[in-house]
Design a protein around this motif. Structure first.
Motif, PDB file in Angstrom:
ATOM      1  N   LEU A  79       4.890   4.510  -0.643  1.00  0.00           N
ATOM      2  CA  LEU A  79       3.924   4.282  -1.712  1.00  0.00           C
ATOM      3  C   LEU A  79       2.847   3.300  -1.278  1.00  0.00           C
ATOM      4  O   LEU A  79       1.659   3.497  -1.555  1.00  0.00           O
ATOM      5  N   ASN A  80       3.245   2.233  -0.608  1.00  0.00           N
ATOM      6  CA  ASN A  80       2.275   1.249  -0.145  1.00  0.00           C
ATOM      7  C   ASN A  80       1.263   1.863   0.819  1.00  0.00           C
ATOM      8  O   ASN A  80       0.102   1.465   0.863  1.00  0.00           O
ATOM      9  N   ALA A 110      -3.000   0.435  -7.662  1.00  0.00           N
ATOM     10  CA  ALA A 110      -1.759   0.435  -6.888  1.00  0.00           C
ATOM     11  C   ALA A 110      -1.050  -0.903  -7.013  1.00  0.00           C
ATOM     12  O   ALA A 110       0.061  -0.994  -7.538  1.00  0.00           O
ATOM     13  N   ILE A 157       2.614   0.514  -8.509  1.00  0.00           N
ATOM     14  CA  ILE A 157       3.616   0.774  -7.474  1.00  0.00           C
ATOM     15  C   ILE A 157       5.010   0.321  -7.894  1.00  0.00           C
ATOM     16  O   ILE A 157       5.995   1.040  -7.706  1.00  0.00           O
TER      17      ILE A 157
END
Length: 265
Positions: free
Chosen positions: A117-118, A151, A199
């Motif tokens: 995800l990062n 994010a 996130i």
């Protein structure tokens, strides 16, 4: 002779019980897999990785295979068709192997999801929002449902291609707003938008879903292994001896997997 017949009847009764539960587990796997895929669909689409969706597809395919095994068992067990019973056992072994694979994949995925995800989520926001309709819809859905923005935080939107367009007045998408209305993203005041990034919420949800899949796969795998044992016992009993006209695989229109010559070897 009587004890052998009783042993055969007992094995069949246990297999009938197993068959009933087998159908239930097959339907449960299909429903659980479909449900988990639907509730994580937008998350997986924004993640932009086929690796994670593969686990859900494999889970659904396994459920369908379990139902097929149930149908084969319904023919093989009552009629003593040992060739079909052999196929039943082989397919059950395949089901168990698939379930072990699903459990391993789910465990590995839930450990790696945050790193992926990062790497991917912020890039997806910056590059595709308002330029890819499907991903735009998923990003808006995530931000609105999870009450998050960006994010890691709302500042991520400052660097997006969409925001940098001079004709765009919004500082963040409208889906970041606490109360979503048209052009509400013009103000990025904390009273108006959600400041926290998405996130953390996404990682928590996907990990929870993969944990459920992991536990389900391992538990059902152990149960299906019982069916392999019962099916193998019945197969050996039918192939190893001629009990009587009712149970012999050479009588009553049934067919043995091994020939008579092979039996005497």
């Amino acid at each position: 002779m009587t004890s052998k017949c009783c042993g055969l009847r007992s094995t069949k009764i246990l297999l009938y019980i197993f068959q009933f539960v087998l159908l239930f587990t097959g339907l449960a796997i299909c429903l659980l897999g479909a449900w988990k895929f639907l509730i994580t669909f937008h998350l997986l689409r924004v993640l932009d990785s086929h690796t994670y969706s593969t686990a859900f597809y494999l889970f659904l395919a396994t459920g369908c295979l379990v139902i097929l095994v149930f149908l084969i068992g319904c023919c093989a067990v009552p009629k003593h068709w040992t060739k079909l019973l052999f196929l039943y056992i082989i397919l059950l072994v395949a089901v168990v192997l698939f379930e072990i694979l699903i459990g391993v994949l789910a465990f590995l995925f839930r450990e790696n999801i945050e790193d992926d995800l990062n790497l991917n989520f912020n890039n997806t926001i910056l590059a595709t929002y308002k330029f890819d309709d499907d991903k735009t819809a998923s990003i808006d859905y995530i931000q609105e449902k999870l009450h998050c923005c960006g994010a890691l935080g709302y500042e991520d939107w400052t660097y997006s291609t969409w925001i940098q367009n001079e004709t765009v007045l919004n500082k963040v998408p409208d889906s970041c707003c606490k109360t979503v209305t048209e052009n509400c993203g013009y103000r990025d005041h904390p009273s108006n938008i959600n400041f926290e990034g998405c996130i953390g919420f996404i990682v928590e949800k996907i990990r929870a879903n993969f944990w459920v899949i992991f536990v389900t796969a391992i538990c059902i795998c152990a149960f299906h292994a019982i069916g392999i044992v019962l099916g193998s016992i019945l197969f050996v009993k039918l192939e190893s001896g001629k009990y009587d006209a009712d149970y012999s695989p050479q009588n009553g229109g049934t067919e043995a997997l091994l020939s008579d010559t092979q039996h005497h070897l």
